[in-house]
Design a protein around this motif. Sequence first.
Motif, PDB file in Angstrom:
ATOM      1  N   SER A 178       0.962   1.440  11.892  1.00 22.62           N
ATOM      2  CA  SER A 178       0.587   0.869  10.690  1.00 22.62           C
ATOM      3  C   SER A 178       0.326   1.939   9.368  1.00 22.62           C
ATOM      4  O   SER A 178       0.719   1.534   8.220  1.00 22.62           O
ATOM      5  CB  SER A 178      -0.808   0.116  10.892  1.00 22.62           C
ATOM      6  OG  SER A 178      -1.227  -0.601   9.626  1.00 22.62           O
ATOM      7  N   TYR A 181       3.590   2.560   8.168  1.00 23.34           N
ATOM      8  CA  TYR A 181       4.267   1.538   7.606  1.00 23.34           C
ATOM      9  C   TYR A 181       3.703   1.314   6.115  1.00 23.34           C
ATOM     10  O   TYR A 181       4.248   0.862   5.009  1.00 23.34           O
ATOM     11  CB  TYR A 181       3.901   0.216   8.331  1.00 23.34           C
ATOM     12  CG  TYR A 181       4.644  -1.245   7.877  1.00 23.34           C
ATOM     13  CD1 TYR A 181       5.793  -1.442   7.680  1.00 23.34           C
ATOM     14  CD2 TYR A 181       3.333  -1.903   7.057  1.00 23.34           C
ATOM     15  CE1 TYR A 181       6.170  -2.784   7.173  1.00 23.34           C
ATOM     16  CE2 TYR A 181       3.995  -3.150   6.327  1.00 23.34           C
ATOM     17  CZ  TYR A 181       5.362  -3.753   6.454  1.00 23.34           C
ATOM     18  OH  TYR A 181       5.627  -4.702   6.195  1.00 23.34           O
ATOM     19  N   THR A 182       2.383   1.487   5.869  1.00 21.17           N
ATOM     20  CA  THR A 182       1.816   1.407   4.646  1.00 21.17           C
ATOM     21  C   THR A 182       2.260   2.349   3.585  1.00 21.17           C
ATOM     22  O   THR A 182       1.937   2.233   2.236  1.00 21.17           O
ATOM     23  CB  THR A 182       0.292   1.365   4.725  1.00 21.17           C
ATOM     24  OG1 THR A 182      -0.154   2.761   5.361  1.00 21.17           O
ATOM     25  CG2 THR A 182      -0.021   0.174   5.519  1.00 21.17           C
ATOM     26  N   GLN A 183       2.745   3.488   4.047  1.00 18.77           N
ATOM     27  CA  GLN A 183       3.433   4.514   3.262  1.00 18.77           C
ATOM     28  C   GLN A 183       2.300   5.067   2.407  1.00 18.77           C
ATOM     29  O   GLN A 183       2.370   4.943   0.950  1.00 18.77           O
ATOM     30  CB  GLN A 183       4.553   4.050   2.143  1.00 18.77           C
ATOM     31  CG  GLN A 183       5.702   3.544   3.021  1.00 18.77           C
ATOM     32  CD  GLN A 183       7.025   3.190   2.283  1.00 18.77           C
ATOM     33  OE1 GLN A 183       6.704   2.846   1.196  1.00 18.77           O
ATOM     34  NE2 GLN A 183       8.241   2.910   3.171  1.00 18.77           N
ATOM     35  N   LEU A 327       0.780  -5.249   9.758  1.00 23.42           N
ATOM     36  CA  LEU A 327       2.250  -5.098  10.567  1.00 23.42           C
ATOM     37  C   LEU A 327       2.646  -6.618  10.905  1.00 23.42           C
ATOM     38  O   LEU A 327       3.796  -6.850  10.667  1.00 23.42           O
ATOM     39  CB  LEU A 327       2.036  -4.446  11.787  1.00 23.42           C
ATOM     40  CG  LEU A 327       1.834  -2.759  11.616  1.00 23.42           C
ATOM     41  CD1 LEU A 327       1.602  -2.094  12.951  1.00 23.42           C
ATOM     42  CD2 LEU A 327       3.098  -2.117  10.843  1.00 23.42           C
TER      43      LEU A 327
END
Length: 470
Positions: A178, A181-183, A327
Amino acid sequence: MTVDENIKLVTPPISLSSRNPLKWFRFFGPGAIVASVSIGTGEILFPSRGGSLFGYQLLWIFLVISLMKWGLAYCSIRHMILSGAHPFERWSSIPGPRGWFPLLMILLCVPFFPIWLSFVAGIFGNACTWIFGIGNLYIWGVIGLSMALILLILGSYKILEYFQTIILSLMVASIIVSVIYTQPDWIAVLKGFFYPQSLAYPDWALEKLPYLETRSIWVEILVYVSVIGGPSFDYLSWVSFARDKKWGWSHLGLASQDQLNQIAQKPNHSARLWLKAAFIDSATSFIMIVIISASFCILGRVILQPQHLIPDGIDLLNYQASFLTNLSTWLLPLYMASILLAFFGSLYGSPEMQFRVVYEYLNTLPNWREKISGPKLRQITIVYGLVGGMAILWASSSYPGVQLIDIVTPTGILTGVLACGFYCLANPWTDRRFLPAKLRMSGWLIALNVVAGVLFLLTGTKALWDYFLY
């Protein structure tokens, strides 16, 4: 008592000297126990809260605290492996009235066992109330403590323990995914880790939680410090668990001075080779703590802070569900199962660690040594911690203004900061007093323990001053 001169140590397995790091993980033992017990209180709740309040600027604290507590843990367990002496046994010789320092440390441990368990039970109850939608945290907390008491007495936790390990591993893996994914702003993350910055409450947080106006930054941060990696008594039990692993001299009683000299003269002596196991175990544990704490802190900054959400009051754990649902919504059940198992695992595992602390202390007293009934003392310690935790949690329900975080604040600072400071400063003295020069910790480990000890004592005193002043 010292052991026989002709005793034979357990020979380290070949995998300990392997160049393949994957083979080293079989030595991740005592540290895994401590990490699994502290993961709920330390690595799920407070880094998320800190990330929401302070953002990436908090990350360097997790790194520094983990390094300092690693130094405390590793240097303590290495002495045990080389000499067979638990810290309590060595501390009895510190100048002054006999046994004053071990007594001080036990007084900074035992009275607080029920308080820690009441806090963890309250968090467990908070999670159950959110997940099941009925009851309140006090009822669920007492249920959790009662279940832990029954399972500890019956000793029937193995299947649940195995299930817990799988679920928590999945959650941790998902949390790390996560984060990617959240960058997040990776430059800001790196800056947060390696460039210490001052911290202040954001204006929106002061408006949302007015009590922060009177809650010193020192108090807020030192609570994080106390729970990351656990309080001092976790490390006293950590050293004790080394006996079960039979690393070096840990399970053989006290080594004589002649035996210590023999160990010092042989670089490849079995006792010295086992030090690598302690390094692997402790380093792996604290690397995990840094990764998990940082991940929750980053997600607190990226997901909670923009929405002005702060884990607090009755919302200590539900906001963090978005870390996984970000996610996929299908991951919500995984999060729910994970937090239940994490906090129940703490309720179940903590009394066993607390028993180890009491047992090791009593074993240093001449009138108690070799007269202690381990099973009976274990039951007494378990009942004291869990039933005492029930009483404290239930009593707190009569005071609506008392939040769960209020229960852990002074206790955490005393046991997880000040006591760690005393522990760190005692480590170099213990080596110098009892070990030959070639077996003592290196100069940089001495410096790490001294600096950590001074910082723990100074910051802990400052936080307690601010807490009681306000």
